[in-house]
Design a protein around this motif. Sequence first.
Motif, PDB file in Angstrom:
ATOM      1  N   VAL A   1      73.808   7.595  14.594  1.00 13.77           N
ATOM      2  CA  VAL A   1      73.817   7.430  16.056  1.00 13.77           C
ATOM      3  C   VAL A   1      74.465   6.126  16.509  1.00 13.77           C
ATOM      4  CG1 VAL A   1      71.915   8.997  16.606  1.00 13.77           C
ATOM      5  CG2 VAL A   1      71.406   6.637  16.137  1.00 13.77           C
ATOM      6  N   THR A   2      74.371   5.100  15.694  1.00 18.62           N
ATOM      7  CA  THR A   2      75.129   3.900  16.036  1.00 18.62           C
ATOM      8  C   THR A   2      75.372   3.068  14.777  1.00 18.62           C
ATOM      9  OG1 THR A   2      75.417   2.186  17.723  1.00 18.62           O
ATOM     10  CG2 THR A   2      73.306   2.190  16.599  1.00 18.62           C
ATOM     11  N   THR A   3      76.279   2.104  14.912  1.00 18.88           N
ATOM     12  CA  THR A   3      76.645   1.263  13.766  1.00 18.88           C
ATOM     13  C   THR A   3      76.727  -0.177  14.252  1.00 18.88           C
ATOM     14  OG1 THR A   3      77.955   3.077  12.859  1.00 18.88           O
ATOM     15  CG2 THR A   3      78.438   0.873  12.001  1.00 18.88           C
ATOM     16  N   LEU A   4      76.311  -1.090  13.375  1.00 19.29           N
ATOM     17  CA  LEU A   4      76.515  -2.518  13.657  1.00 19.29           C
ATOM     18  C   LEU A   4      77.444  -3.096  12.602  1.00 19.29           C
ATOM     19  CD1 LEU A   4      72.914  -3.842  14.517  1.00 19.29           C
ATOM     20  CD2 LEU A   4      74.900  -3.843  16.051  1.00 19.29           C
ATOM     21  N   ALA A   5      78.475  -3.783  13.055  1.00 22.64           N
ATOM     22  CA  ALA A   5      79.281  -4.616  12.162  1.00 22.64           C
ATOM     23  C   ALA A   5      78.625  -5.995  12.202  1.00 22.64           C
ATOM     24  CB  ALA A   5      80.714  -4.701  12.678  1.00 22.64           C
ATOM     25  N   ILE A   6      78.293  -6.520  11.026  1.00 21.81           N
ATOM     26  CA  ILE A   6      77.583  -7.812  10.974  1.00 21.81           C
ATOM     27  C   ILE A   6      78.275  -8.748   9.982  1.00 21.81           C
ATOM     28  CG2 ILE A   6      75.356  -8.961  10.566  1.00 21.81           C
ATOM     29  CD1 ILE A   6      73.910  -6.487  11.196  1.00 21.81           C
ATOM     30  N   GLY A   7      78.392 -10.004  10.355  1.00 24.68           N
ATOM     31  CA  GLY A   7      78.967 -10.984   9.438  1.00 24.68           C
ATOM     32  C   GLY A   7      78.942 -12.367  10.034  1.00 24.68           C
ATOM     33  N   HIS A   8      79.535 -13.305   9.296  1.00 22.92           N
ATOM     34  CA  HIS A   8      79.646 -14.664   9.826  1.00 22.92           C
ATOM     35  C   HIS A   8      80.785 -14.686  10.841  1.00 22.92           C
ATOM     36  CE1 HIS A   8      76.741 -16.604   7.188  1.00 22.92           C
ATOM     37  NE2 HIS A   8      77.103 -15.700   6.296  1.00 22.92           N
ATOM     38  N   PRO A   9      80.518 -15.177  12.050  1.00 21.24           N
ATOM     39  CA  PRO A   9      81.535 -15.127  13.108  1.00 21.24           C
ATOM     40  C   PRO A   9      82.746 -15.999  12.795  1.00 21.24           C
ATOM     41  CG  PRO A   9      79.389 -15.771  14.001  1.00 21.24           C
ATOM     42  CD  PRO A   9      79.258 -15.768  12.523  1.00 21.24           C
ATOM     43  N   ALA A  10      83.917 -15.510  13.169  1.00 23.56           N
ATOM     44  CA  ALA A  10      85.138 -16.312  13.070  1.00 23.56           C
ATOM     45  C   ALA A  10      85.753 -16.461  14.458  1.00 23.56           C
ATOM     46  CB  ALA A  10      86.118 -15.663  12.113  1.00 23.56           C
TER      47      ALA A  10
ATOM     48  N   LYS B   1      86.521  -3.693   8.722  1.00 25.86           N
ATOM     49  CA  LYS B   1      86.951  -4.227   7.415  1.00 25.86           C
ATOM     50  C   LYS B   1      86.507  -5.674   7.259  1.00 25.86           C
ATOM     51  CE  LYS B   1      91.243  -1.781   6.568  1.00 25.86           C
ATOM     52  NZ  LYS B   1      92.657  -2.042   6.420  1.00 25.86           N
ATOM     53  N   GLN B   2      86.578  -6.409   8.357  1.00 24.93           N
ATOM     54  CA  GLN B   2      86.275  -7.852   8.284  1.00 24.93           C
ATOM     55  C   GLN B   2      84.798  -8.154   8.094  1.00 24.93           C
ATOM     56  OE1 GLN B   2      87.499 -10.302  11.502  1.00 24.93           O
ATOM     57  NE2 GLN B   2      89.651  -9.857  11.285  1.00 24.93           N
ATOM     58  N   ALA B   3      83.951  -7.448   8.833  1.00 27.57           N
ATOM     59  CA  ALA B   3      82.510  -7.736   8.764  1.00 27.57           C
ATOM     60  C   ALA B   3      82.038  -7.447   7.353  1.00 27.57           C
ATOM     61  CB  ALA B   3      81.762  -6.870   9.767  1.00 27.57           C
ATOM     62  N   THR B   4      81.193  -8.321   6.814  1.00 26.69           N
ATOM     63  CA  THR B   4      80.834  -8.114   5.404  1.00 26.69           C
ATOM     64  C   THR B   4      79.769  -7.029   5.242  1.00 26.69           C
ATOM     65  OG1 THR B   4      79.463 -10.069   5.592  1.00 26.69           O
ATOM     66  CG2 THR B   4      81.588 -10.346   4.518  1.00 26.69           C
ATOM     67  N   ALA B   5      79.048  -6.710   6.324  1.00 25.25           N
ATOM     68  CA  ALA B   5      78.096  -5.584   6.242  1.00 25.25           C
ATOM     69  C   ALA B   5      78.277  -4.655   7.426  1.00 25.25           C
ATOM     70  CB  ALA B   5      76.664  -6.106   6.211  1.00 25.25           C
TER      71      ALA B   5
END
Length: 248
Positions: free
Chosen positions: A153-162, A68-72
């Motif tokens: 097969v896989t997923t990346l959560a990507i966003g600005h780190p907090a 939910k947090q990661a913007t992409a």
Amino acid sequence: MHEIINQHRSIRQFSAKRIDKEILDKILYAGSRASTTGNMQVYSMIVTQDEDLKEKLWQAHFKQDMVKQATAIITFCADFNRFNKWCNQRKAVPGYDNFLSFFTAAIDALLAAQNVALAAEAYKLGICYLGTTTYMADSIIEMLSLPKYVVPVTTLAIGHPAENPGLTDRLPLEAIVHTETYQDYSPEDIDRLYAEKESLELTRQLLAENNKETLAQVFTDNRYTKKDNVAFSNSLLKVLEKQGFMNQ
Ligand SMILES: Cc1cc2nc3c(=O)[nH]c(=O)nc-3n(C[C@H](O)[C@H](O)[C@H](O)COP(=O)(O)O)c2cc1C
């Protein structure tokens, strides 16, 4: 490049700041430049930023909050759908409805994913892989409308780190590198190679939290149990069948 690779840490807490569209495109382009079997590019990258869809994906990914947090959220799929269509439209008969083709496409998808991960980290974004993708492939297929011959097969959560976690440990290089041929491990080798990991403060905490005698038991009895592995294997095999990859 070395610094980016060697400083990698999984990020599990993200700020609400969205990823700049231009940067996201550059990261995805980096994914497309990964090596790919026969230059067929038998994978797809599905970028989810819509909050409702992310909420659904969060459910599928065992409610891991970073979803939910990661913007992409980028779901990397083994994808022979596009290639098969191209073949059919060009008087060519595709023979890609088998397990080998799934495995080939899965390798392609993973190579693209790691390029995306490194490119994202080069732009100071944080990433975390989601192994729940293969456990919950069936639900994800429905949520993302994946057609036949497409499997996540896989997923990346990507966003600005907090958060700014420290580096996690790794086995010494001698544990994973073999010279010329495979040198199997003696019991003494195993003791030596795992000694550092076993002596970490984190290990001590895990043993206490899980009430276990050894770190290995935390993996076998709690994190990755035989029961779960068998259940998820069976559901993944069903998914491969349903998506058209088991017709050998
Ligand atoms: C295929 C794959 C699946 C993963 N799945 C998850 C996951 O579902 N949740 C999570 O918090 N971390 C996940 N991770 C991250 C690993 O836990 C992490 O890479 C490992 O502990 C090493 O830490 P580091 O990435 O910070 O070096 C996954 C990593 C990989 C490669």
